[in-house]
Design a protein around this motif. Structure first.
Motif, PDB file in Angstrom:
ATOM      1  N   PRO A 211      37.233  47.444  42.929  1.00 47.95           N
ATOM      2  CA  PRO A 211      38.005  46.212  43.144  1.00 47.95           C
ATOM      3  C   PRO A 211      39.402  46.498  43.692  1.00 47.95           C
ATOM      4  CG  PRO A 211      36.984  46.237  40.961  1.00 47.95           C
ATOM      5  CD  PRO A 211      36.828  47.611  41.525  1.00 47.95           C
ATOM      6  N   ASN A 212      39.949  45.523  44.395  1.00 45.34           N
ATOM      7  CA  ASN A 212      41.315  45.652  44.893  1.00 45.34           C
ATOM      8  C   ASN A 212      42.337  45.552  43.770  1.00 45.34           C
ATOM      9  OD1 ASN A 212      39.630  43.907  47.079  1.00 45.34           O
ATOM     10  ND2 ASN A 212      40.881  45.444  48.087  1.00 45.34           N
ATOM     11  N   PHE A 213      41.998  44.772  42.749  1.00 45.41           N
ATOM     12  CA  PHE A 213      42.862  44.601  41.587  1.00 45.41           C
ATOM     13  C   PHE A 213      42.022  44.800  40.323  1.00 45.41           C
ATOM     14  CE2 PHE A 213      44.437  41.821  44.946  1.00 45.41           C
ATOM     15  CZ  PHE A 213      45.791  42.139  45.008  1.00 45.41           C
ATOM     16  N   VAL A 214      42.586  45.483  39.361  1.00 54.39           N
ATOM     17  CA  VAL A 214      41.951  45.642  38.047  1.00 54.39           C
ATOM     18  C   VAL A 214      42.978  45.249  37.000  1.00 54.39           C
ATOM     19  CG1 VAL A 214      40.852  47.218  36.408  1.00 54.39           C
ATOM     20  CG2 VAL A 214      40.471  47.512  38.867  1.00 54.39           C
ATOM     21  N   ALA A 215      42.649  44.239  36.191  1.00 47.58           N
ATOM     22  CA  ALA A 215      43.618  43.708  35.231  1.00 47.58           C
ATOM     23  C   ALA A 215      42.928  43.427  33.903  1.00 47.58           C
ATOM     24  CB  ALA A 215      44.248  42.428  35.775  1.00 47.58           C
ATOM     25  N   LYS A 216      43.698  43.517  32.816  1.00 46.85           N
ATOM     26  CA  LYS A 216      43.112  43.318  31.486  1.00 46.85           C
ATOM     27  C   LYS A 216      42.895  41.843  31.168  1.00 46.85           C
ATOM     28  CE  LYS A 216      47.652  43.618  29.231  1.00 46.85           C
ATOM     29  NZ  LYS A 216      48.491  44.391  28.271  1.00 46.85           N
ATOM     30  N   ASN A 217      43.648  40.965  31.834  1.00 47.18           N
ATOM     31  CA  ASN A 217      43.464  39.520  31.665  1.00 47.18           C
ATOM     32  C   ASN A 217      44.104  38.823  32.865  1.00 47.18           C
ATOM     33  OD1 ASN A 217      46.320  39.260  31.103  1.00 47.18           O
ATOM     34  ND2 ASN A 217      45.900  39.760  28.968  1.00 47.18           N
ATOM     35  N   LEU A 218      44.075  37.500  32.885  1.00 42.04           N
ATOM     36  CA  LEU A 218      44.569  36.790  34.067  1.00 42.04           C
ATOM     37  C   LEU A 218      46.082  36.822  34.204  1.00 42.04           C
ATOM     38  CD1 LEU A 218      42.225  33.678  34.374  1.00 42.04           C
ATOM     39  CD2 LEU A 218      42.130  35.849  35.596  1.00 42.04           C
ATOM     40  N   GLU A 219      46.796  36.905  33.094  1.00 47.49           N
ATOM     41  CA  GLU A 219      48.254  37.044  33.200  1.00 47.49           C
ATOM     42  C   GLU A 219      48.615  38.400  33.808  1.00 47.49           C
ATOM     43  OE1 GLU A 219      50.940  34.933  30.349  1.00 47.49           O
ATOM     44  OE2 GLU A 219      49.263  35.330  28.986  1.00 47.49           O
ATOM     45  N   HIS A 220      47.909  39.441  33.418  1.00 47.33           N
ATOM     46  CA  HIS A 220      48.118  40.762  34.017  1.00 47.33           C
ATOM     47  C   HIS A 220      47.780  40.721  35.505  1.00 47.33           C
ATOM     48  CE1 HIS A 220      46.897  45.289  34.158  1.00 47.33           C
ATOM     49  NE2 HIS A 220      48.124  45.100  34.618  1.00 47.33           N
ATOM     50  N   PHE A 221      46.692  40.039  35.854  1.00 44.74           N
ATOM     51  CA  PHE A 221      46.331  39.892  37.271  1.00 44.74           C
ATOM     52  C   PHE A 221      47.437  39.172  38.043  1.00 44.74           C
ATOM     53  CE2 PHE A 221      44.348  36.900  40.400  1.00 44.74           C
ATOM     54  CZ  PHE A 221      44.223  37.822  41.423  1.00 44.74           C
ATOM     55  N   ALA A 222      47.998  38.114  37.456  1.00 44.80           N
ATOM     56  CA  ALA A 222      49.094  37.408  38.118  1.00 44.80           C
ATOM     57  C   ALA A 222      50.268  38.344  38.364  1.00 44.80           C
ATOM     58  CB  ALA A 222      49.523  36.206  37.280  1.00 44.80           C
ATOM     59  N   ASP A 223      50.567  39.194  37.387  1.00 50.30           N
ATOM     60  CA  ASP A 223      51.647  40.177  37.567  1.00 50.30           C
ATOM     61  C   ASP A 223      51.345  41.069  38.769  1.00 50.30           C
ATOM     62  OD1 ASP A 223      52.947  39.263  35.296  1.00 50.30           O
ATOM     63  OD2 ASP A 223      52.098  40.808  33.988  1.00 50.30           O
TER      64      ASP A 223
END
Length: 228
Positions: A211-223
């Motif tokens: 993936p282009n982005f890997v985040a633990k939750n959607l707030e982390h993804f927004a960051d």
């Protein structure tokens, strides 16, 4: 994180990505004495939805979900009765949002991104799942694979959403906590954002695009996205 194109649209998966399916665990605990059987049921549901698509067949996702529940019950010598089915349908029809969803959607909308959803689930009459969850107004469009009669990650599902939104595929980032979903979107030219919710982890092999982005939750993804 891999390089991503300029992103105009964030296209969200719904079940488990936005809405919390762990509300089903007490039912599975009661039926099977083990709440983790819910994960077995969900995996079977995804497997057979994709098998149907590969085979050129289609069945509404809700019907498959109920069929998979009965199948898992038979595998465990558990009879699924009418009361169980009614409870299952009631829970599936009122999935709550994860705690990180609302604040993240507010930030992403304020940042100017177009937001939409793409789900394997069949459309329902109002109030919809997202209306019940209190997040429907964030999305300019809510798409279902019912329109193409193929389940994600078939290319037609993402292409249908892009055409309906009036954007090129490389302007879309598919956001999901299922790697098979981000993989399918990336295969047709979208960016992919993988949310590592519990029981959803990266699969790293030589030829599998990450993936282009890997985040633990959607707030982390927004960051990550706003920094990007």
């Amino acid at each position: 994180m891999n390089k991503a194109h300029k992103i105009d649209v964030l296209l969200f998966d719904v079940n488990e990505t936005l809405l919390d399916i762990t509300i089903l665990e007490p039912l599975f605990l009661r039926l099977f004495n083990n709440p983790q059987v819910m994960r077995n049921w969900f995996a079977e549901l995804v497997l057979y939805s994709q098998a149907m698509t590969v085979s050129g067949l289609y069945e509404p996702f809700g019907n498959l979900a109920l069929g998979a529940l009965k199948m898992v019950g038979a595998n465990h010598n558990v009879v699924i009765n009418d009361e169980d089915i009614a409870e299952f349908k009631g829970l599936m029809g009122s999935l709550p949002p994860h705690p990180d969803v609302l604040p993240a959607l507010k930030r992403l909308q304020a940042a100017g991104f177009r937001l939409a959803t793409l789900t394997n689930s069949t459309p329902t009459a109002s109030p919809t799942l997202l209306e019940k969850a209190g997040i429907s107004d964030f999305f300019e469009a809510q798409f279902s694979v019912e329109e193409v009669k193929r389940f994600k990650p078939h290319p037609d599902t993402y292409q249908y959403a892009a055409k309906a939104l009036g954007v090129e595929l490389d302007k879309i980032c598919l956001v999901a906590c299922h790697l098979w979903d981000t993989l399918g979107a990336q295969a047709v030219g979208c960016s992919g954002a993988f949310i590592t919710r519990p029981n959803n982890n990266l699969l790293i092999t030589e030829n599998l695009p990450q993936p282009n982005f890997v985040a633990k939750n959607l707030e982390h993804f927004a960051d990550l996205l706003l920094e990007h």
